[in-house]
Design an enzyme around this catalytic site. Sequence first.
Site, PDB file in Angstrom:
ATOM      1  N   LYS A 274      26.742  46.151  60.491  1.00 24.96           N
ATOM      2  CA  LYS A 274      27.256  46.455  59.148  1.00 24.96           C
ATOM      3  C   LYS A 274      26.277  45.969  58.097  1.00 24.96           C
ATOM      4  O   LYS A 274      25.499  45.047  58.344  1.00 24.96           O
ATOM      5  CB  LYS A 274      28.589  45.716  58.935  1.00 24.96           C
ATOM      6  CG  LYS A 274      29.760  46.277  59.699  1.00 24.96           C
ATOM      7  CD  LYS A 274      31.028  45.478  59.400  1.00 24.96           C
ATOM      8  CE  LYS A 274      32.214  46.019  60.164  1.00 24.96           C
ATOM      9  NZ  LYS A 274      32.642  47.378  59.784  1.00 24.96           N
ATOM     10  N   ARG A 348      39.265  50.025  68.489  1.00 30.40           N
ATOM     11  CA  ARG A 348      39.942  50.956  69.401  1.00 30.40           C
ATOM     12  C   ARG A 348      39.583  50.647  70.860  1.00 30.40           C
ATOM     13  O   ARG A 348      40.361  50.925  71.768  1.00 30.40           O
ATOM     14  CB  ARG A 348      39.597  52.400  69.015  1.00 30.40           C
ATOM     15  CG  ARG A 348      38.135  52.713  69.080  1.00 30.40           C
ATOM     16  CD  ARG A 348      37.774  53.979  68.308  1.00 30.40           C
ATOM     17  NE  ARG A 348      37.662  53.739  66.859  1.00 30.40           N
ATOM     18  CZ  ARG A 348      37.379  54.672  65.972  1.00 30.40           C
ATOM     19  NH1 ARG A 348      37.209  55.913  66.360  1.00 30.40           N
ATOM     20  NH2 ARG A 348      37.279  54.381  64.680  1.00 30.40           N
TER      21      ARG A 348
HETATM   22  N1  BES Z   1      37.081  46.411  61.166  1.00 30.71           N
HETATM   23  C1  BES Z   1      36.535  47.659  60.799  1.00 30.71           C
HETATM   24  C2  BES Z   1      37.425  48.435  59.847  1.00 30.71           C
HETATM   25  C3  BES Z   1      37.423  47.980  58.422  1.00 30.71           C
HETATM   26  C4  BES Z   1      36.353  48.260  57.604  1.00 30.71           C
HETATM   27  C5  BES Z   1      38.515  47.353  57.891  1.00 30.71           C
HETATM   28  C6  BES Z   1      36.374  47.881  56.278  1.00 30.71           C
HETATM   29  C7  BES Z   1      38.539  46.991  56.572  1.00 30.71           C
HETATM   30  C8  BES Z   1      37.475  47.247  55.759  1.00 30.71           C
HETATM   31  C9  BES Z   1      36.330  48.527  62.047  1.00 30.71           C
HETATM   32  O1  BES Z   1      36.012  47.850  63.198  1.00 30.71           O
HETATM   33  C10 BES Z   1      35.197  49.439  61.745  1.00 30.71           C
HETATM   34  O2  BES Z   1      34.116  48.954  61.584  1.00 30.71           O
HETATM   35  N2  BES Z   1      35.475  50.725  61.671  1.00 30.71           N
HETATM   36  C11 BES Z   1      34.476  51.693  61.356  1.00 30.71           C
HETATM   37  C12 BES Z   1      34.689  52.882  62.254  1.00 30.71           C
HETATM   38  C13 BES Z   1      33.571  53.860  62.206  1.00 30.71           C
HETATM   39  C14 BES Z   1      32.324  53.278  62.824  1.00 30.71           C
HETATM   40  C15 BES Z   1      33.991  55.114  62.916  1.00 30.71           C
HETATM   41  C16 BES Z   1      34.619  52.077  59.888  1.00 30.71           C
HETATM   42  O3  BES Z   1      35.764  52.171  59.420  1.00 30.71           O
HETATM   43  O4  BES Z   1      33.620  52.199  59.227  1.00 30.71           O
HETATM   44 MN    MN Z   2      33.925  47.510  63.398  1.00 29.27          MN
END
Ligand code: BES
Ligand code: MN
Length: 504
Positions: A274, A348
Amino acid sequence: MDVDFKALTLEEAAAHKADALVFAITDPSDGQTSPPTHGSSSPLAQWVQQVIDSGDLEAGAGKWLMSHSGGQCQARRVVLVRVGDGSPAAVRKGLLGALGALRQPGVKKVVVCTHLAQLQVGAWQAAVVAVADATYAYTTTLSKPKPRSLSSLVFVSDGPVGADAQAEVRVGQAVVEGVELAKEWANRPSNHATPTKLAQAAEKLARCDNVKVEVLGPKEVVKLGMGAFMAVAQGAQEPLRFIVIHYRGADKDQAPVVLVGKGVTFDTGGISIKPAAEMDEMKFDMGGAASVLGTMRTVAVLQPRLNVVAIIPACENMPDGRAVKPGDVVTSMSGQTIEILNTDAEGRLILCDALTYAERFKPACIVDVATLTGACVIALGHVRSGLFTESEELAQGLLQAGERALDLCWRMPLDDEYAEGLKTNFADMANVAGRAGGAVSAAKFLQKFTQSQQWAHLDIAGTAWKSGTSKGATGRPVGLLVAFLLAQQGQTAKRKSKSTRKGD
Ligand code: BES
Ligand code: MN
Ligand code: ZN
Protein backbone atom coordinates in the site's frame (compact mmCIF):
# COMPACT_ATOMS: atom_id res chain seq x y z
CA MET A 1 -19.62 3.60 34.52
CA ASP A 2 -22.41 2.99 37.04
CA VAL A 3 -25.95 3.67 35.89
CA ASP A 4 -28.74 4.23 38.36
CA PHE A 5 -32.36 5.39 38.50
CA LYS A 6 -33.88 7.70 41.09
CA ALA A 7 -37.42 8.98 41.56
CA LEU A 8 -36.99 12.66 42.47
CA THR A 9 -38.98 15.83 41.91
CA LEU A 10 -37.24 18.67 40.08
CA GLU A 11 -36.58 20.34 43.45
CA GLU A 12 -35.04 17.18 44.85
CA ALA A 13 -32.98 16.71 41.70
CA ALA A 14 -31.63 20.24 42.11
CA ALA A 15 -30.56 19.40 45.66
CA HIS A 16 -28.90 16.14 44.54
CA LYS A 17 -25.12 16.09 44.66
CA ALA A 18 -23.64 15.92 41.15
CA ASP A 19 -21.07 17.58 38.90
CA ALA A 20 -23.61 18.31 36.19
CA LEU A 21 -27.37 18.34 35.85
CA VAL A 22 -28.61 17.56 32.36
CA PHE A 23 -32.21 18.31 31.39
CA ALA A 24 -33.38 16.17 28.49
CA ILE A 25 -36.20 18.07 26.80
CA THR A 26 -38.43 16.66 24.08
CA ASP A 27 -39.78 18.99 21.40
CA PRO A 28 -43.20 20.50 22.09
CA SER A 29 -45.92 18.32 20.62
CA ASP A 30 -48.80 19.71 18.52
CA GLY A 31 -50.81 22.44 20.19
CA GLN A 32 -48.29 22.81 22.97
CA THR A 33 -45.63 25.50 22.84
CA SER A 34 -43.16 23.92 25.21
CA PRO A 35 -42.99 21.04 27.67
CA PRO A 36 -44.15 22.22 31.11
CA THR A 37 -41.86 22.24 34.08
CA HIS A 38 -44.89 20.95 36.00
CA GLY A 39 -45.62 24.38 37.40
CA SER A 40 -42.70 23.90 39.71
CA SER A 41 -41.91 26.95 41.77
CA SER A 42 -38.24 26.15 42.27
CA PRO A 43 -35.94 28.86 40.90
CA LEU A 44 -34.12 26.32 38.76
CA ALA A 45 -37.34 24.99 37.19
CA GLN A 46 -38.45 28.55 36.49
CA TRP A 47 -35.12 29.35 34.88
CA VAL A 48 -35.35 26.25 32.69
CA GLN A 49 -38.88 27.28 31.69
CA GLN A 50 -37.65 30.79 30.84
CA VAL A 51 -34.88 29.44 28.62
CA ILE A 52 -37.34 27.20 26.80
CA ASP A 53 -39.92 29.98 26.44
CA SER A 54 -37.27 32.38 25.13
CA GLY A 55 -36.83 30.13 22.09
CA ASP A 56 -33.06 30.15 22.54
CA LEU A 57 -33.05 26.39 22.79
CA GLU A 58 -34.43 25.54 19.37
CA ALA A 59 -36.43 22.38 18.82
CA GLY A 60 -34.69 19.49 17.08
CA ALA A 61 -32.48 16.80 18.51
CA GLY A 62 -28.94 17.74 19.38
CA LYS A 63 -29.35 21.42 20.30
CA TRP A 64 -27.88 22.06 23.72
CA LEU A 65 -27.02 24.93 26.02
CA MET A 66 -24.62 24.78 28.96
CA SER A 67 -24.46 27.20 31.83
CA HIS A 68 -22.91 27.63 35.23
CA SER A 69 -25.70 26.90 37.66
CA GLY A 70 -25.14 30.10 39.65
CA GLY A 71 -26.01 28.28 42.85
CA GLN A 72 -29.49 27.29 41.69
CA CYS A 73 -28.64 23.65 42.26
CA GLN A 74 -25.97 21.49 43.86
CA ALA A 75 -24.31 20.79 40.52
CA ARG A 76 -21.99 23.47 39.16
CA ARG A 77 -22.99 22.87 35.54
CA VAL A 78 -26.44 22.74 34.00
CA VAL A 79 -27.03 21.51 30.47
CA LEU A 80 -30.34 21.78 28.67
CA VAL A 81 -30.50 19.45 25.70
CA ARG A 82 -33.14 18.83 23.07
CA VAL A 83 -33.92 15.17 22.49
CA GLY A 84 -36.36 15.75 19.62
CA ASP A 85 -39.28 13.34 19.66
CA GLY A 86 -37.71 11.18 22.37
CA SER A 87 -36.91 8.42 19.88
CA PRO A 88 -33.72 6.38 20.41
CA ALA A 89 -31.99 8.17 17.51
CA ALA A 90 -32.93 11.63 18.79
CA VAL A 91 -31.91 10.79 22.36
CA ARG A 92 -28.59 9.47 21.09
CA LYS A 93 -27.95 12.63 19.10
CA GLY A 94 -28.86 14.88 22.02
CA LEU A 95 -26.81 13.07 24.63
CA LEU A 96 -23.78 12.72 22.36
CA GLY A 97 -23.72 16.52 22.13
CA ALA A 98 -24.46 17.24 25.78
CA LEU A 99 -22.06 14.67 27.22
CA GLY A 100 -19.42 15.67 24.67
CA ALA A 101 -19.59 19.15 26.18
CA LEU A 102 -19.20 17.63 29.64
CA ARG A 103 -15.97 15.79 28.78
CA GLN A 104 -14.05 17.63 31.47
CA PRO A 105 -11.78 16.17 34.16
CA GLY A 106 -14.02 17.29 37.04
CA VAL A 107 -17.21 15.75 35.74
CA LYS A 108 -17.54 12.45 37.56
CA LYS A 109 -21.23 12.26 38.34
CA VAL A 110 -23.92 13.34 35.91
CA VAL A 111 -27.61 13.46 36.68
CA VAL A 112 -29.93 13.33 33.68
CA CYS A 113 -33.40 14.69 34.45
CA THR A 114 -36.10 13.15 32.27
CA HIS A 115 -39.03 15.10 33.78
CA LEU A 116 -39.33 17.19 30.64
CA ALA A 117 -38.92 14.34 28.20
CA GLN A 118 -41.25 11.73 26.74
CA LEU A 119 -38.89 8.87 25.98
CA GLN A 120 -39.86 6.22 23.44
CA VAL A 121 -39.14 2.49 23.59
CA GLY A 122 -35.42 1.88 23.12
CA ALA A 123 -34.43 5.38 24.22
CA TRP A 124 -33.02 4.27 27.57
CA GLN A 125 -30.68 1.79 25.96
CA ALA A 126 -29.69 4.38 23.35
CA ALA A 127 -29.02 6.88 26.14
CA VAL A 128 -26.62 4.58 27.99
CA VAL A 129 -24.72 3.69 24.82
CA ALA A 130 -24.54 7.35 23.73
CA VAL A 131 -23.22 8.55 27.10
CA ALA A 132 -20.54 5.86 26.98
CA ASP A 133 -19.63 6.77 23.39
CA ALA A 134 -19.34 10.46 24.23
CA THR A 135 -17.07 9.87 27.22
CA TYR A 136 -14.87 6.98 26.01
CA ALA A 137 -11.13 7.49 26.32
CA TYR A 138 -8.35 5.26 24.96
CA THR A 139 -5.51 4.94 27.47
CA THR A 140 -3.42 1.80 26.88
CA THR A 141 -0.35 3.23 25.15
CA LEU A 142 -0.27 6.70 26.73
CA SER A 143 2.32 7.43 29.40
CA LYS A 144 -0.02 9.95 31.03
CA PRO A 145 -3.44 8.55 30.29
CA LYS A 146 -6.55 10.62 30.81
CA PRO A 147 -9.15 7.98 31.49
CA ARG A 148 -12.91 8.62 31.35
CA SER A 149 -13.77 10.86 34.27
CA LEU A 150 -17.48 10.03 34.30
CA SER A 151 -18.09 7.21 36.76
CA SER A 152 -21.74 7.63 37.67
CA LEU A 153 -24.79 8.34 35.55
CA VAL A 154 -28.11 8.79 37.32
CA PHE A 155 -31.43 9.05 35.50
CA VAL A 156 -34.02 10.88 37.54
CA SER A 157 -37.73 11.21 36.90
CA ASP A 158 -40.90 12.01 38.84
CA GLY A 159 -41.88 8.46 39.61
CA PRO A 160 -40.24 5.06 39.57
CA VAL A 161 -39.29 3.88 36.07
CA GLY A 162 -40.77 0.68 34.70
CA ALA A 163 -39.12 -2.71 34.42
CA ASP A 164 -38.77 -2.18 30.67
CA ALA A 165 -36.57 0.89 31.13
CA GLN A 166 -34.47 -0.96 33.68
CA ALA A 167 -34.05 -3.91 31.31
CA GLU A 168 -33.03 -1.51 28.54
CA VAL A 169 -30.37 0.01 30.76
CA ARG A 170 -29.05 -3.43 31.66
CA VAL A 171 -28.75 -4.38 27.99
CA GLY A 172 -27.25 -0.96 27.23
CA GLN A 173 -24.56 -1.48 29.85
CA ALA A 174 -23.72 -4.92 28.44
CA VAL A 175 -23.53 -3.47 24.91
CA VAL A 176 -21.18 -0.78 26.22
CA GLU A 177 -18.89 -3.48 27.65
CA GLY A 178 -18.75 -5.16 24.26
CA VAL A 179 -18.32 -1.92 22.33
CA GLU A 180 -15.50 -0.83 24.61
CA LEU A 181 -13.70 -4.16 24.35
CA ALA A 182 -13.96 -3.84 20.55
CA LYS A 183 -12.68 -0.23 20.65
CA GLU A 184 -9.81 -1.17 22.93
CA TRP A 185 -8.49 -3.92 20.66
CA ALA A 186 -9.09 -2.07 17.41
CA ASN A 187 -7.43 1.09 18.75
CA ARG A 188 -4.30 -0.68 19.96
CA PRO A 189 -1.39 -0.30 17.58
CA SER A 190 -0.45 -3.55 15.86
CA ASN A 191 2.61 -4.12 18.07
CA HIS A 192 0.24 -4.12 21.05
CA ALA A 193 -2.43 -6.17 19.29
CA THR A 194 -0.61 -9.07 17.67
CA PRO A 195 -2.53 -12.24 16.78
CA THR A 196 -1.10 -13.82 19.96
CA LYS A 197 -2.30 -10.94 22.16
CA LEU A 198 -5.70 -10.97 20.50
CA ALA A 199 -5.97 -14.69 21.25
CA GLN A 200 -5.08 -13.99 24.88
CA ALA A 201 -7.86 -11.41 25.06
CA ALA A 202 -10.27 -14.04 23.71
CA GLU A 203 -9.02 -16.60 26.23
CA LYS A 204 -9.97 -14.21 29.03
CA LEU A 205 -13.61 -14.55 27.97
CA ALA A 206 -13.46 -18.21 28.97
CA ARG A 207 -13.71 -17.01 32.59
CA CYS A 208 -17.36 -16.19 31.92
CA ASP A 209 -20.13 -18.77 32.34
CA ASN A 210 -20.86 -20.95 29.31
CA VAL A 211 -17.85 -19.69 27.32
CA LYS A 212 -15.06 -21.91 25.97
CA VAL A 213 -12.14 -20.73 23.87
CA GLU A 214 -9.86 -22.69 21.53
CA VAL A 215 -6.76 -21.19 19.94
CA LEU A 216 -4.99 -22.87 17.02
CA GLY A 217 -1.49 -22.01 15.80
CA PRO A 218 0.35 -22.42 12.45
CA LYS A 219 0.85 -26.19 12.78
CA GLU A 220 -2.83 -26.93 13.32
CA VAL A 221 -3.83 -24.52 10.58
CA VAL A 222 -1.52 -26.29 8.09
CA LYS A 223 -2.99 -29.61 9.18
CA LEU A 224 -6.50 -28.34 8.51
CA GLY A 225 -5.42 -27.45 4.99
CA MET A 226 -6.07 -23.73 5.28
CA GLY A 227 -3.82 -22.84 2.35
CA ALA A 228 -5.41 -19.43 1.76
CA PHE A 229 -5.05 -18.28 5.38
CA MET A 230 -1.47 -19.63 5.49
CA ALA A 231 -0.57 -17.76 2.30
CA VAL A 232 -1.41 -14.42 3.92
CA ALA A 233 0.35 -15.23 7.20
CA GLN A 234 3.54 -16.63 5.67
CA GLY A 235 5.18 -13.24 5.08
CA ALA A 236 5.01 -12.27 8.75
CA GLN A 237 7.32 -12.98 11.65
CA GLU A 238 4.37 -12.82 14.04
CA PRO A 239 2.73 -16.24 14.16
CA LEU A 240 -0.92 -16.51 13.12
CA ARG A 241 -3.70 -17.50 15.49
CA PHE A 242 -7.03 -19.09 14.67
CA ILE A 243 -9.41 -18.28 17.52
CA VAL A 244 -12.70 -20.06 18.20
CA ILE A 245 -15.00 -18.87 20.98
CA HIS A 246 -18.00 -21.00 21.93
CA TYR A 247 -20.94 -19.67 23.89
CA ARG A 248 -23.53 -22.24 24.95
CA GLY A 249 -26.73 -20.72 26.27
CA ALA A 250 -29.14 -23.29 24.81
CA ASP A 251 -29.42 -27.05 24.29
CA LYS A 252 -26.42 -28.70 22.70
CA ASP A 253 -28.44 -29.73 19.66
CA GLN A 254 -29.60 -26.21 18.89
CA ALA A 255 -27.80 -24.92 15.78
CA PRO A 256 -25.49 -22.01 16.64
CA VAL A 257 -25.18 -18.63 15.00
CA VAL A 258 -21.59 -18.43 13.75
CA LEU A 259 -19.83 -15.05 13.63
CA VAL A 260 -16.59 -14.72 11.67
CA GLY A 261 -14.37 -11.65 12.13
CA LYS A 262 -11.46 -10.58 9.90
CA GLY A 263 -8.43 -10.27 12.16
CA VAL A 264 -5.65 -8.77 10.04
CA THR A 265 -3.75 -7.08 12.85
CA PHE A 266 -1.81 -5.04 10.29
CA ASP A 267 -2.34 -4.83 6.55
CA THR A 268 0.67 -3.47 4.66
CA GLY A 269 -0.79 -4.93 1.47
CA GLY A 270 2.03 -7.50 1.35
CA ILE A 271 4.08 -7.57 -1.88
CA SER A 272 1.27 -5.52 -3.50
CA ILE A 273 2.24 -2.92 -0.92
CA LYS A 274 0.00 0.00 0.00
CA PRO A 275 1.08 3.64 -0.33
CA ALA A 276 2.55 5.21 2.83
CA ALA A 277 -0.17 7.82 3.39
CA GLU A 278 -2.54 6.71 6.14
CA MET A 279 -1.09 3.21 6.19
CA ASP A 280 -1.14 3.44 10.00
CA GLU A 281 -4.92 3.09 9.79
CA MET A 282 -4.42 -0.51 8.69
CA LYS A 283 -3.96 -1.35 12.37
CA PHE A 284 -7.77 -1.19 12.36
CA ASP A 285 -7.91 -4.04 9.84
CA MET A 286 -8.88 -6.36 12.66
CA GLY A 287 -12.02 -4.31 13.34
CA GLY A 288 -14.19 -7.28 12.34
CA ALA A 289 -12.36 -9.51 14.83
CA ALA A 290 -12.60 -6.84 17.53
CA SER A 291 -16.34 -6.44 17.00
CA VAL A 292 -16.91 -10.19 17.13
CA LEU A 293 -14.86 -10.37 20.33
CA GLY A 294 -16.84 -7.47 21.81
CA THR A 295 -20.12 -9.08 20.82
CA MET A 296 -19.10 -12.29 22.60
CA ARG A 297 -18.31 -10.23 25.69
CA THR A 298 -21.83 -8.74 25.66
CA VAL A 299 -23.29 -12.20 25.07
CA ALA A 300 -21.31 -13.56 28.02
CA VAL A 301 -22.73 -10.80 30.23
CA LEU A 302 -26.34 -11.15 29.08
CA GLN A 303 -26.35 -14.98 28.89
CA PRO A 304 -29.10 -15.22 26.22
CA ARG A 305 -30.75 -18.57 25.46
CA LEU A 306 -28.91 -19.42 22.25
CA ASN A 307 -25.67 -20.88 20.99
CA VAL A 308 -23.04 -18.72 19.34
CA VAL A 309 -19.63 -19.57 17.89
CA ALA A 310 -17.18 -16.80 17.02
CA ILE A 311 -14.29 -17.53 14.66
CA ILE A 312 -11.36 -15.15 14.27
CA PRO A 313 -8.55 -15.84 11.79
CA ALA A 314 -5.78 -13.46 12.95
CA CYS A 315 -2.48 -12.64 11.23
CA GLU A 316 -0.40 -9.81 9.78
CA ASN A 317 -0.15 -9.11 6.04
CA MET A 318 3.54 -8.31 5.45
CA PRO A 319 5.99 -8.14 2.52
CA ASP A 320 8.95 -10.48 2.97
CA GLY A 321 11.27 -12.89 1.19
CA ARG A 322 8.84 -15.64 2.10
CA ALA A 323 5.67 -13.66 1.42
CA VAL A 324 3.13 -14.87 -1.11
CA LYS A 325 3.65 -13.28 -4.54
CA PRO A 326 1.18 -12.04 -7.15
CA GLY A 327 0.30 -14.95 -9.41
CA ASP A 328 0.90 -17.63 -6.77
CA VAL A 329 -1.82 -20.26 -6.62
CA VAL A 330 -2.91 -21.71 -3.28
CA THR A 331 -5.41 -24.38 -2.26
CA SER A 332 -8.05 -23.32 0.23
CA MET A 333 -9.45 -25.62 2.93
CA SER A 334 -12.50 -26.15 0.70
CA GLY A 335 -10.25 -27.66 -1.98
CA GLN A 336 -10.87 -24.77 -4.37
CA THR A 337 -7.70 -23.21 -5.77
CA ILE A 338 -7.08 -19.46 -5.76
CA GLU A 339 -4.72 -17.37 -7.88
CA ILE A 340 -3.54 -14.51 -5.67
CA LEU A 341 -3.28 -11.68 -8.19
CA ASN A 342 -3.13 -8.98 -5.54
CA THR A 343 -1.72 -9.74 -2.10
CA ASP A 344 -3.60 -6.72 -0.73
CA ALA A 345 -6.90 -8.57 -1.20
CA GLU A 346 -5.94 -10.68 1.83
CA GLY A 347 -9.09 -10.37 3.93
CA ARG A 348 -11.10 -12.66 1.66
CA LEU A 349 -8.23 -15.21 1.77
CA ILE A 350 -8.25 -15.56 5.52
CA LEU A 351 -12.05 -15.43 5.67
CA CYS A 352 -12.67 -18.12 3.05
CA ASP A 353 -10.90 -20.75 5.14
CA ALA A 354 -12.67 -19.57 8.31
CA LEU A 355 -16.02 -19.85 6.47
CA THR A 356 -15.20 -23.42 5.42
CA TYR A 357 -14.20 -24.23 9.01
CA ALA A 358 -17.55 -22.81 10.20
CA GLU A 359 -19.45 -25.57 8.36
CA ARG A 360 -18.48 -28.13 11.01
CA PHE A 361 -20.77 -26.40 13.51
CA LYS A 362 -23.84 -26.97 11.26
CA PRO A 363 -24.80 -23.35 11.85
CA ALA A 364 -28.28 -21.84 11.80
CA CYS A 365 -26.53 -19.03 9.95
CA ILE A 366 -23.08 -17.51 9.45
CA VAL A 367 -22.39 -13.76 9.57
CA ASP A 368 -18.91 -12.56 8.67
CA VAL A 369 -17.70 -9.09 9.59
CA ALA A 370 -14.73 -7.54 7.82
CA THR A 371 -12.97 -4.28 6.96
CA LEU A 372 -12.86 -5.80 3.50
CA THR A 373 -12.79 -3.18 0.75
CA GLY A 374 -11.97 0.47 0.13
CA ALA A 375 -14.70 0.21 -2.52
CA CYS A 376 -17.33 -0.18 0.20
CA VAL A 377 -16.16 3.11 1.74
CA ILE A 378 -16.66 4.76 -1.66
CA ALA A 379 -20.11 3.21 -2.03
CA LEU A 380 -21.58 3.87 1.43
CA GLY A 381 -19.22 6.29 3.17
CA HIS A 382 -18.99 6.14 6.94
CA VAL A 383 -22.68 5.92 7.74
CA ARG A 384 -23.86 2.42 6.85
CA SER A 385 -21.98 -0.89 6.67
CA GLY A 386 -22.42 -2.94 3.50
CA LEU A 387 -24.69 -5.98 3.87
CA PHE A 388 -24.51 -8.84 1.39
CA THR A 389 -26.74 -11.89 1.58
CA GLU A 390 -28.96 -13.98 -0.63
CA SER A 391 -31.20 -14.87 2.32
CA GLU A 392 -34.24 -12.62 2.65
CA GLU A 393 -34.65 -13.65 6.29
CA LEU A 394 -31.05 -12.81 7.19
CA ALA A 395 -31.25 -9.53 5.29
CA GLN A 396 -34.35 -8.43 7.19
CA GLY A 397 -32.94 -9.68 10.50
CA LEU A 398 -29.68 -7.75 10.11
CA LEU A 399 -31.21 -4.59 8.60
CA GLN A 400 -33.75 -4.37 11.42
CA ALA A 401 -31.14 -5.14 14.08
CA GLY A 402 -29.12 -2.25 12.69
CA GLU A 403 -32.12 0.07 12.93
CA ARG A 404 -32.86 -0.94 16.52
CA ALA A 405 -29.24 -0.54 17.60
CA LEU A 406 -28.70 2.70 15.59
CA ASP A 407 -25.85 0.83 13.91
CA LEU A 408 -27.06 0.88 10.32
CA CYS A 409 -26.27 -1.27 7.32
CA TRP A 410 -27.47 -1.25 3.70
CA ARG A 411 -28.17 -4.23 1.46
CA MET A 412 -25.97 -4.54 -1.61
CA PRO A 413 -26.45 -6.75 -4.70
CA LEU A 414 -24.97 -10.19 -5.35
CA ASP A 415 -25.79 -10.76 -9.04
CA ASP A 416 -23.64 -13.48 -10.60
CA GLU A 417 -22.36 -11.06 -13.23
CA TYR A 418 -20.27 -9.43 -10.49
CA ALA A 419 -18.25 -12.67 -10.23
CA GLU A 420 -17.19 -12.63 -13.89
CA GLY A 421 -13.97 -10.77 -13.13
CA LEU A 422 -12.85 -13.48 -10.70
CA LYS A 423 -12.31 -15.93 -13.58
CA THR A 424 -8.75 -16.93 -14.40
CA ASN A 425 -6.93 -19.51 -16.53
CA PHE A 426 -4.69 -20.67 -13.70
CA ALA A 427 -6.94 -21.55 -10.78
CA ASP A 428 -10.60 -22.04 -9.83
CA MET A 429 -10.78 -18.32 -9.16
CA ALA A 430 -8.66 -15.21 -8.77
CA ASN A 431 -8.73 -13.24 -5.53
CA VAL A 432 -9.53 -9.94 -7.28
CA ALA A 433 -11.70 -8.68 -10.11
CA GLY A 434 -11.52 -5.20 -11.64
CA ARG A 435 -11.81 -1.98 -9.66
CA ALA A 436 -15.47 -1.42 -10.51
CA GLY A 437 -17.90 -2.84 -7.97
CA GLY A 438 -15.02 -3.98 -5.77
CA ALA A 439 -17.11 -4.44 -2.62
CA VAL A 440 -19.49 -6.75 -4.51
CA SER A 441 -16.84 -8.88 -6.22
CA ALA A 442 -15.19 -9.37 -2.80
CA ALA A 443 -18.54 -10.62 -1.48
CA LYS A 444 -18.94 -12.87 -4.55
CA PHE A 445 -15.55 -14.38 -3.75
CA LEU A 446 -16.68 -15.21 -0.20
CA GLN A 447 -19.96 -16.59 -1.50
CA LYS A 448 -18.03 -19.36 -3.29
CA PHE A 449 -17.17 -20.73 0.16
CA THR A 450 -20.65 -20.58 1.68
CA GLN A 451 -22.78 -22.25 -1.01
CA SER A 452 -24.50 -24.68 1.33
CA GLN A 453 -24.98 -22.12 4.13
CA GLN A 454 -27.33 -19.37 5.29
CA TRP A 455 -24.70 -16.66 5.06
CA ALA A 456 -24.39 -12.88 5.30
CA HIS A 457 -21.37 -10.64 4.95
CA LEU A 458 -20.94 -7.21 6.55
CA ASP A 459 -18.28 -4.96 5.00
CA ILE A 460 -17.39 -2.51 7.78
CA ALA A 461 -14.44 -0.79 6.05
CA GLY A 462 -16.21 2.58 6.31
CA THR A 463 -17.79 2.19 9.73
CA ALA A 464 -15.28 0.43 12.00
CA TRP A 465 -13.17 3.51 12.65
CA LYS A 466 -12.98 7.27 12.18
CA SER A 467 -10.08 9.15 10.60
CA GLY A 468 -8.85 12.70 11.18
CA THR A 469 -8.66 14.44 14.54
CA SER A 470 -11.18 12.07 16.11
CA LYS A 471 -9.26 9.05 14.79
CA GLY A 472 -10.34 5.93 16.61
CA ALA A 473 -12.37 2.76 16.57
CA THR A 474 -16.16 3.08 16.70
CA GLY A 475 -16.95 -0.33 18.18
CA ARG A 476 -19.30 -0.96 15.27
CA PRO A 477 -21.06 -3.26 14.53
CA VAL A 478 -21.25 -4.68 18.08
CA GLY A 479 -24.63 -2.98 18.59
CA LEU A 480 -26.05 -4.47 15.39
CA LEU A 481 -24.72 -7.97 16.11
CA VAL A 482 -26.03 -7.98 19.69
CA ALA A 483 -29.46 -6.79 18.54
CA PHE A 484 -29.46 -9.52 15.87
CA LEU A 485 -28.46 -12.23 18.35
CA LEU A 486 -31.01 -11.19 20.98
CA ALA A 487 -33.74 -11.38 18.32
CA GLN A 488 -32.55 -14.89 17.34
CA GLN A 489 -33.13 -15.87 20.94
CA GLY A 490 -36.77 -14.79 20.55
CA GLN A 491 -36.97 -16.79 17.31
CA THR A 492 -35.65 -19.98 18.84
CA ALA A 493 -37.89 -19.56 21.89
CA LYS A 494 -40.90 -19.19 19.56
CA ARG A 495 -39.91 -22.25 17.54
CA LYS A 496 -39.47 -24.17 20.76
CA SER A 497 -42.90 -23.31 22.16
CA LYS A 498 -44.43 -24.34 18.81
CA SER A 499 -42.74 -27.72 18.93
CA THR A 500 -43.75 -28.20 22.57
CA ARG A 501 -47.33 -27.53 21.59
CA LYS A 502 -47.03 -30.12 18.84
CA GLY A 503 -45.79 -32.67 21.34
CA ASP A 504 -48.65 -32.02 23.78
N1 BES B 1 -8.11 -3.75 4.55
C1 BES B 1 -8.28 -3.38 3.20
C2 BES B 1 -9.60 -2.66 2.94
C3 BES B 1 -9.66 -1.23 3.38
C4 BES B 1 -9.02 -0.25 2.65
C5 BES B 1 -10.42 -0.86 4.45
C6 BES B 1 -9.12 1.07 3.03
C7 BES B 1 -10.53 0.45 4.81
C8 BES B 1 -9.88 1.42 4.11
C9 BES B 1 -8.26 -4.63 2.30
O1 BES B 1 -7.46 -5.65 2.73
C10 BES B 1 -7.76 -4.19 0.98
O2 BES B 1 -6.63 -3.80 0.91
N2 BES B 1 -8.60 -4.26 -0.03
C11 BES B 1 -8.24 -3.84 -1.34
C12 BES B 1 -8.80 -4.84 -2.32
C13 BES B 1 -8.29 -4.66 -3.70
C14 BES B 1 -6.82 -5.00 -3.78
C15 BES B 1 -9.09 -5.52 -4.63
C16 BES B 1 -8.82 -2.45 -1.58
O3 BES B 1 -9.95 -2.20 -1.13
O4 BES B 1 -8.14 -1.63 -2.14
MN1 MN C 1 -5.45 -5.45 2.06
ZN1 ZN D 1 -7.12 -5.77 4.74
